[in-house]
Design a protein around this motif. Structure first.
Motif, PDB file in Angstrom:
ATOM      1  N   CYS A   1       0.528  -1.503   0.069  1.00 29.44           N
ATOM      2  CA  CYS A   1      -0.261   0.179   0.559  1.00 29.44           C
ATOM      3  C   CYS A   1       1.156   1.934   0.175  1.00 29.44           C
ATOM      4  O   CYS A   1       0.244   2.545   0.171  1.00 29.44           O
ATOM      5  CB  CYS A   1      -1.046   0.116   1.126  1.00 29.44           C
ATOM      6  SG  CYS A   1       0.366   0.051   3.035  1.00 29.44           S
ATOM      7  N   LEU A   2       2.310   1.320  -0.210  1.00 25.25           N
ATOM      8  CA  LEU A   2       3.262   2.501   0.260  1.00 25.25           C
ATOM      9  C   LEU A   2       2.722   3.542   1.037  1.00 25.25           C
ATOM     10  O   LEU A   2       3.596   4.216   1.160  1.00 25.25           O
ATOM     11  CB  LEU A   2       3.049   2.757  -1.803  1.00 25.25           C
ATOM     12  CG  LEU A   2       3.094   2.363  -2.461  1.00 25.25           C
ATOM     13  CD1 LEU A   2       2.784   2.950  -3.416  1.00 25.25           C
ATOM     14  CD2 LEU A   2       4.422   1.853  -2.761  1.00 25.25           C
ATOM     15  N   ASP A   3       2.281   2.598   2.217  1.00 25.48           N
ATOM     16  CA  ASP A   3       2.078   3.247   3.760  1.00 25.48           C
ATOM     17  C   ASP A   3       3.868   3.284   4.401  1.00 25.48           C
ATOM     18  O   ASP A   3       4.082   2.790   4.356  1.00 25.48           O
ATOM     19  CB  ASP A   3       1.426   3.303   4.506  1.00 25.48           C
ATOM     20  CG  ASP A   3      -0.829   3.178   3.958  1.00 25.48           C
ATOM     21  OD1 ASP A   3      -0.418   4.558   3.243  1.00 25.48           O
ATOM     22  OD2 ASP A   3      -1.211   2.823   4.426  1.00 25.48           O
TER      23      ASP A   3
ATOM     24  N   ASP B   1      -2.223  -9.015   6.801  1.00 17.74           N
ATOM     25  CA  ASP B   1      -3.039  -8.916   5.704  1.00 17.74           C
ATOM     26  C   ASP B   1      -4.136  -7.552   5.302  1.00 17.74           C
ATOM     27  O   ASP B   1      -4.021  -7.219   4.095  1.00 17.74           O
ATOM     28  CB  ASP B   1      -4.985  -9.388   6.624  1.00 17.74           C
ATOM     29  CG  ASP B   1      -4.869  -8.502   7.632  1.00 17.74           C
ATOM     30  OD1 ASP B   1      -3.730  -7.625   7.614  1.00 17.74           O
ATOM     31  OD2 ASP B   1      -5.783  -7.425   8.480  1.00 17.74           O
ATOM     32  N   CYS B   2      -2.397  -6.642   4.784  1.00 14.35           N
ATOM     33  CA  CYS B   2      -2.564  -5.337   4.044  1.00 14.35           C
ATOM     34  C   CYS B   2      -3.453  -5.564   2.875  1.00 14.35           C
ATOM     35  O   CYS B   2      -2.739  -6.266   1.748  1.00 14.35           O
ATOM     36  CB  CYS B   2      -1.429  -4.616   3.886  1.00 14.35           C
ATOM     37  SG  CYS B   2      -1.146  -3.279   2.839  1.00 14.35           S
ATOM     38  N   PRO B   3      -4.384  -5.473   2.832  1.00 16.13           N
ATOM     39  CA  PRO B   3      -5.033  -5.327   1.092  1.00 16.13           C
ATOM     40  C   PRO B   3      -4.288  -4.980   0.154  1.00 16.13           C
ATOM     41  O   PRO B   3      -3.932  -5.057  -1.259  1.00 16.13           O
ATOM     42  CB  PRO B   3      -5.818  -5.556   1.365  1.00 16.13           C
ATOM     43  CG  PRO B   3      -6.331  -3.745   2.274  1.00 16.13           C
ATOM     44  CD  PRO B   3      -5.151  -4.274   3.549  1.00 16.13           C
ATOM     45  N   GLY B   4      -3.424  -3.904  -0.433  1.00 11.12           N
ATOM     46  CA  GLY B   4      -2.521  -2.970  -0.740  1.00 11.12           C
ATOM     47  C   GLY B   4      -3.346  -1.853  -1.477  1.00 11.12           C
ATOM     48  O   GLY B   4      -4.236  -1.658  -0.906  1.00 11.12           O
ATOM     49  N   LEU B   5      -3.117  -1.572  -2.468  1.00 17.23           N
ATOM     50  CA  LEU B   5      -3.692  -0.585  -3.622  1.00 17.23           C
ATOM     51  C   LEU B   5      -5.142  -1.116  -4.536  1.00 17.23           C
ATOM     52  O   LEU B   5      -4.386  -2.452  -5.488  1.00 17.23           O
ATOM     53  CB  LEU B   5      -3.068   0.634  -3.918  1.00 17.23           C
ATOM     54  CG  LEU B   5      -1.634   1.088  -3.548  1.00 17.23           C
ATOM     55  CD1 LEU B   5      -0.803   1.575  -3.621  1.00 17.23           C
ATOM     56  CD2 LEU B   5      -2.563   2.089  -2.227  1.00 17.23           C
ATOM     57  N   CYS B   6      -5.340  -0.288  -5.020  1.00 14.11           N
ATOM     58  CA  CYS B   6      -6.517  -0.834  -6.116  1.00 14.11           C
ATOM     59  C   CYS B   6      -6.082  -0.826  -7.839  1.00 14.11           C
ATOM     60  O   CYS B   6      -4.942   0.041  -7.937  1.00 14.11           O
ATOM     61  CB  CYS B   6      -7.824   0.037  -6.458  1.00 14.11           C
ATOM     62  SG  CYS B   6      -8.312   0.050  -8.114  1.00 14.11           S
TER      63      CYS B   6
END
Length: 193
Positions: free
Chosen positions: A80-82, A147-152
């Motif tokens: 997710c780049l956080d 469990d990070c879902p990430g980015l669309c």
């Protein structure tokens, strides 16, 4: 070959242990991390503190350096780049060979002699040892949470903020039919007579 700078905090002087096998010295230092101390996605930023505990032991072949290094690596979640941070706590043990012993090992054809660490003018450089201890311990693909879902993949939205996020996607093989269905000049229901 460049000479080691004795003023560098990661360069240690071996004069306290000398060449007397069995003699030992311990030290604790807070040093600034050198540049590029990590991977592309996670690293201890240049100038950030590293806490180093070291024991120097004189042995017949050189000086055995045993210790630990602690610090904090920062970077970005690969999904997710956080921003993320990762505690670093690594242990190391390396033998720094006396220059004359290393030269003798090279003369007799010891293949490992070229890869060993050396004592240069009574000094040892701890930086490559710390790199070898820390970098392999850093996660290859760090994430902010397991469990990070990430980015669309379509619009780049954070999926953690909107779990139901979705885009209507039409199979490209059927996309032309959608255009036909929305064309007002195409009759929708034509009856056969």
């Amino acid at each position: 070959m460049t000479r080691l700078d004795p003023r560098s905090p990661l360069v240690l002087d071996t004069k306290e242990v000398g060449r007397r096998p069995g003699s030992m010295a311990e030290l604790t230092r807070e040093v600034e991390a050198p540049a590029g101390f990590g991977t592309e996605v996670l690293q201890v930023a240049e100038g950030e503190p590293l806490f180093v505990d070291v024991r120097l032991e004189s042995v017949v072949e050189g000086v055995l350096v045993t210790g630990s290094v602690r610090g904090t690596a920062t970077g970005a979640c690969v999904r997710c780049l956080d921003p993320i941070s990762h505690d670093v706590d690594a242990r190391f043990q390396e033998l720094f060979a006396y220059a004359d012993r290393g030269a003798h090992r090279e003369e007799v054809g010891d293949e490992d002699a070229a890869e060993e660490y050396r004592i240069e003018d009574g000094l040892i450089d701890l930086e490559p040892v710390l790199r070898d201890a820390v970098v392999p311990q850093l996660p290859f693909q760090p994430v902010c949470r397991p469990d990070c879902p990430g980015l669309c993949s379509v619009c780049g939205a954070h999926l953690a903020d909107d779990p139901g996020h979705a885009h209507e996607q039409i199979d490209p093989r059927w996309a032309a039919l959608k255009d036909l269905a929305s064309d007002p000049s195409t009759p929708q229901n034509s009856e056969r007579t």
